[in-house]
Design a protein around this motif. Structure first.
Motif, PDB file in Angstrom:
ATOM      1  N   PRO A 178      21.236   4.484 -38.047  1.00  0.00           N
ATOM      2  CA  PRO A 178      20.858   4.633 -39.457  1.00  0.00           C
ATOM      3  C   PRO A 178      19.332   4.537 -39.602  1.00  0.00           C
ATOM      4  O   PRO A 178      18.691   3.703 -38.956  1.00  0.00           O
ATOM      5  N   LEU A 192      29.867   1.899 -38.905  1.00  0.00           N
ATOM      6  CA  LEU A 192      28.839   2.879 -38.537  1.00  0.00           C
ATOM      7  C   LEU A 192      28.328   2.552 -37.148  1.00  0.00           C
ATOM      8  O   LEU A 192      28.055   1.383 -36.837  1.00  0.00           O
ATOM      9  N   LYS A 213      23.761   8.299 -43.019  1.00  0.00           N
ATOM     10  CA  LYS A 213      22.945   7.506 -42.096  1.00  0.00           C
ATOM     11  C   LYS A 213      21.437   7.513 -42.412  1.00  0.00           C
ATOM     12  O   LYS A 213      20.654   6.921 -41.671  1.00  0.00           O
TER      13      LYS A 213
END
Ligand SMILES: NC(=O)c1ccc[n+]([C@@H]2O[C@H](COP(=O)([O-])OP(=O)(O)OC[C@H]3O[C@@H](n4cnc5c(N)ncnc54)[C@H](O)[C@@H]3O)[C@@H](O)[C@H]2O)c1
Ligand SMILES: [Zn+2]
Ligand SMILES: [Zn+2]
Length: 367
Positions: free
Chosen positions: A278, A252, A302
């Motif tokens: 996030p 991510l 997220k």
């Protein structure tokens, strides 16, 4: 009081605005006040109206403008918070104070108000303006005379509450957050100066205009500036945020805690989606005219939040306190001064704001 006054009028023909002589407004409802303008300014929304982009614009004859400072000239029988002679700040949002939306703090959706000045009823680019629901739509600013510059106070009619409420507050900026603001016009810079009062770790400004970025950095305290014409914004933000120690799980991207969109086009909303970490918050301030893609396939995991809205102008008292204490100094947003008789010239300068190095104009009426 004179019978006629000068006013900037849009008659409904795109591209055309005129400085006309029209009747001075009078009290129509017991909750109205008529204000004699001392200062007004021009907003990007006025340019949108003149371009014919505002569909529900009252036609065929509307005085433009929704920002101003003036002196109360007359009041209706039910106005209790103001008297003739008071120096007042005019809010861009008219609020009845009693409908379901006003009670929720959503004054922009007031059932008998909202953004009506210079839009659905005659506005502030005139020698006099009628303000409905005066008790909830004006602020008495006499006590700031001599302590706060009129230039600073005028920024409270619209752009500073907009940058604060739709940007900093909707983005829920917390101490230590990294904030990115896409768009460095008067609204983006207002979002920048409002954001700084919530103690972020860093604010990154993004715009194609190097001059505006320079102003944001040198005068308004931006920590980083990025020009998407010269650098890959996403890569730069990932570098900056990893240097600032914002981390994410493998696979991510990290990014910023708060991304504030202050342009109003699909590309800039996309930038916000590309750079949000996030748990981050995207606050959309820009007014969008076309469909925008939401990349939910990337964003769902997220834990981000997206906020939108039209300014409510209900943080004005807080902003006034911050200006009074010196925490906020918005008067530098004013780059150009004109007499109201030069309003057409001021429009030209504001329209070419990038070349003219203009952020906000300050128009002064003859007293
Ligand atoms: N939500 C509200 O209540 C509210 C209130 C007032 C204004 N607005 C909106 O806020 C937006 C900004 O207003 P403004 O007066 O500052 O406008 P502006 O035109 O002065 O500034 C916009 C800036 O965006 C920059 N820009 C354009 N394309 C870009 C891109 N692809 N990437 C990065 N930067 C880009 C321009 O160079 C310019 O500096 C407008 O859409 C306006 O209608 C919203
Ligand atoms: Zn405006
Ligand atoms: Zn209301």
């Amino acid at each position: 009081m004179y019978q006629q006054m000068k006013a900037i009028v849009y008659k409904g023909t795109p591209g055309v605005k005129e400085l006309l002589s029209i009747p001075v407004p009078t009290i129509q409802a017991a909750t109205d006040a008529v204000v004699k303008l001392s200062y007004t300014t021009i907003c990007g929304s006025d340019l949108h109206i003149i371009s014919g982009h505002v569909a529900d614009m009252q036609k065929p004859l509307t005085v433009l403008g929704h920002e101003g400072i003036g002196i109360v000239e007359s009041i209706g029988d039910k106005v209790s918070n103001f008297k003739v002679g008071d120096k007042v700040l005019i809010s861009c949002i008219t609020s009845c104070g009693s409908c379901v939306y006003c009670k929720k703090g959503l004054q922009s959706h007031c059932m008998d108000g909202g953004w009506i000045l210079g839009h659905n009823i005659n506005g502030t680019q005139a020698e006099y303006v009628r303000i409905p629901h005066a008790d909830n739509s004006l602020y008495n600013i006499k006590r700031y005379e001599g302590s706060i510059k009129d230039e600073a106070l005028l920024m409270l009619s619209d752009i500073l509450p907009t940058g604060n409420e739709m940007g900093a507050v909707n983005g829920r900026i917390d101490r230590g957050d990294v904030v990115a603001i896409v768009g460095c016009g008067s609204v983006g810079i207002s979002a920048l100066i409002a954001s700084k009062t919530y103690d972020p770790k860093s604010v990154i400004m993004i715009d194609f205009d190097d001059e505006r970025l320079k102003v944001a950095k040198e005068f308004f305290g931006a920590d980083y500036v990025l020009n998407p014409g010269k650098v890959n914004v996403k890569e730069e933000i990932m570098k900056i945020t990893s240097e600032l120690n914002i981390q994410s799980r493998e696979g991510l991207d990290a990014g910023v805690d708060v991304a504030i969109e202050c342009v109003g086009i699909p590309a800039t909303f996309q930038t916000c989606q590309d750079i949000i970490a996030p748990g981050g918050r995207i606050a959309n301030v820009g007014v969008h005219g076309v469909k925008v893609d939401l990349q939910l396939q990337d964003l769902w995991i997220k834990n981000i939040q997206i906020a939108t809205g039209l300014v409510n102008a209900n943080t004005t008292p807080d902003l006034l306190k911050k200006i009074e204490s010196g925490e906020l100094e918005p008067s530098r947003l004013v780059t150009h001064h004109f007499k109201f008789s030069e309003v057409l010239k001021a429009y030209e300068v504001f329209k070419n704001s990038s070349q003219e190095k203009c952020i906000k104009v300050f128009l002064e009426f003859d007293q």
